[in-house]
Design an enzyme around this catalytic site. Structure first.
Site, PDB file in Angstrom:
ATOM      1  N   ASP A 203      46.733  22.361  22.736  1.00  0.00           N
ATOM      2  CA  ASP A 203      46.234  21.230  23.519  1.00  0.00           C
ATOM      3  C   ASP A 203      46.441  21.530  24.995  1.00  0.00           C
ATOM      4  OD1 ASP A 203      45.587  18.891  24.783  1.00  0.00           O
ATOM      5  OD2 ASP A 203      46.773  17.583  23.491  1.00  0.00           O
ATOM      6  N   HIS A 208      48.799  17.178  30.884  1.00  0.00           N
ATOM      7  CA  HIS A 208      50.142  17.550  30.457  1.00  0.00           C
ATOM      8  C   HIS A 208      50.732  18.679  31.302  1.00  0.00           C
ATOM      9  CE1 HIS A 208      49.212  14.966  27.147  1.00  0.00           C
ATOM     10  NE2 HIS A 208      48.208  15.721  26.774  1.00  0.00           N
ATOM     11  N   ILE A 229      52.385  14.049  31.691  1.00  0.00           N
ATOM     12  CA  ILE A 229      52.971  13.336  30.562  1.00  0.00           C
ATOM     13  C   ILE A 229      53.061  14.273  29.356  1.00  0.00           C
ATOM     14  CG2 ILE A 229      52.205  11.058  31.321  1.00  0.00           C
ATOM     15  CD1 ILE A 229      49.868  11.295  29.343  1.00  0.00           C
ATOM     16  N   GLY A 232      51.232  13.258  23.105  1.00  0.00           N
ATOM     17  CA  GLY A 232      51.620  12.299  22.082  1.00  0.00           C
ATOM     18  C   GLY A 232      51.996  12.974  20.772  1.00  0.00           C
TER      19      GLY A 232
END
Length: 308
Positions: A203, A208, A229, A232
């Site tokens: 990903d 990120h 961030i 998830g």
């Protein structure tokens, strides 16, 4: 051998949705080695002391169960949503993830992913889209993983059709924690480099790695944060590892993403065992923000397994 139907038809679907479901995505191949397994395990917090997850010659070496979200990632994220009205990828949120482990996980393999639109809901000012992916072993045809991925797209509603989804068992369970103290709690501090490591499992979304303002100033206004961030699926994997460490192996797991984690924060996973299910939630210790909700894992029936 299990195969997904060509179309998950629903008489309540609008014509727009019915037509979108007929657009069958191409199958997507995925191959991996022991190195990829180790990289994933490290990405969700395994350490050098966890030899069963980080040393390929260990007698119990294997992938953490949530490795099952990795082979399907490119397949599910590649599904076109451009048919939705006013679709804007910057307004897409990962809402929920359900993973079922259907067969033992090989430490290396060649897979093929079958992907379909499963359910589309008109939430008025937003759309909720659930995709289903079967990940199958190329050689045997056995289904290794089933994933159901729900995304929420703000501003893309108003197309008509269903507003409420059907009951899909563990994939849609509410999973309200019991009104008592948790049976187990595990805290784990993430690394400042956690997102940089996890992204190597596939990903590469720049959210990120870069601050939203470095990508596009509009992202900052939409997301409401000014630093990278954590993925998830990364903190889902960390919390799932806590369930595994506390209660043993599970055959499926479902989470709702309810907040963000910043690399370096401490994840606190609270767990309640109810029968063969572990209901859990996760929050950040520093901010007290709940980041995983409506979450549960169904434990493997060890007595039944012993009889097989």
């Amino acid at each position: 051998m299990s195969t997904l139907p060509d179309v998950f038809a629903d008489p309540e679907d609008s014509q727009l949705v019915a037509d979108a479901k007929k657009d069958k995505p191409e199958d997507h191949e995925f191959s991996y080695t022991e190195r990829d397994v180790i990289l994933y395990n490290l990405g969700v917090g395994a350490t050098a002391k966890d030899l069963q997850w980080t040393y390929e010659s260990h007698e119990e070496f294997g992938a953490l169960p949530t490795f099952g979200v990795i082979p399907q990632f490119a397949a599910s994220s590649g599904v076109s949503l451009g048919w939705l009205p006013n679709f804007n990828p910057a307004k897409l949120l990962h809402g929920e993830q359900y993973l079922a482990i259907k067969s033992p996980i090989p430490t290396e393999g060649n897979f093929v992913n079958e992907t379909r639109l499963l359910e589309v809901l008109d939430k008025g000012k937003a759309a909720s889209v659930t995709t289903i992916v079967y990940t199958k072993d190329v050689t045997t045809g056995n289904v290794i993983f089933e994933n159901q991925i729900t995304v929420f797209i703000r501003g893309a509603g108003g197309f008509g059709g269903k507003r409420s989804g059907r009951d899909r068992g563990a994939a849609t369970a509410v999973n309200t924690p019991p009104n008592r103290q948790p049976d187990a709690v595990i805290e784990e501090k993430t690394s400042a480099s956690q997102a940089a490591l996890y992204r190597l499992s596939g990903d590469y979304n720049p959210l990120h790695s870069l601050s939203p303002t470095q990508i596009d100033p509009s992202f900052a206004a939409i997301g409401g944060f000014d630093q990278p961030i954590l993925h998830g699926l990364c903190f889902m994997g960390i919390a799932a590892k806590h369930v595994l460490q506390s209660f043993g192996a599970y055959k499926d797991i479902k989470v709702r993403f309810s907040g963000v984690v910043f690399p370096g924060e401490t994840l606190v996973t609270e767990m309640w065992k109810t029968g063969n299910k572990v209901i859990f939630s996760a929050k950040t210790k520093e901010r007290g923000t709940t980041v995983l909700a409506a979450a549960a894992a169904t434990l493997i029936d060890t007595d039944m397994m012993a009889k097989l």
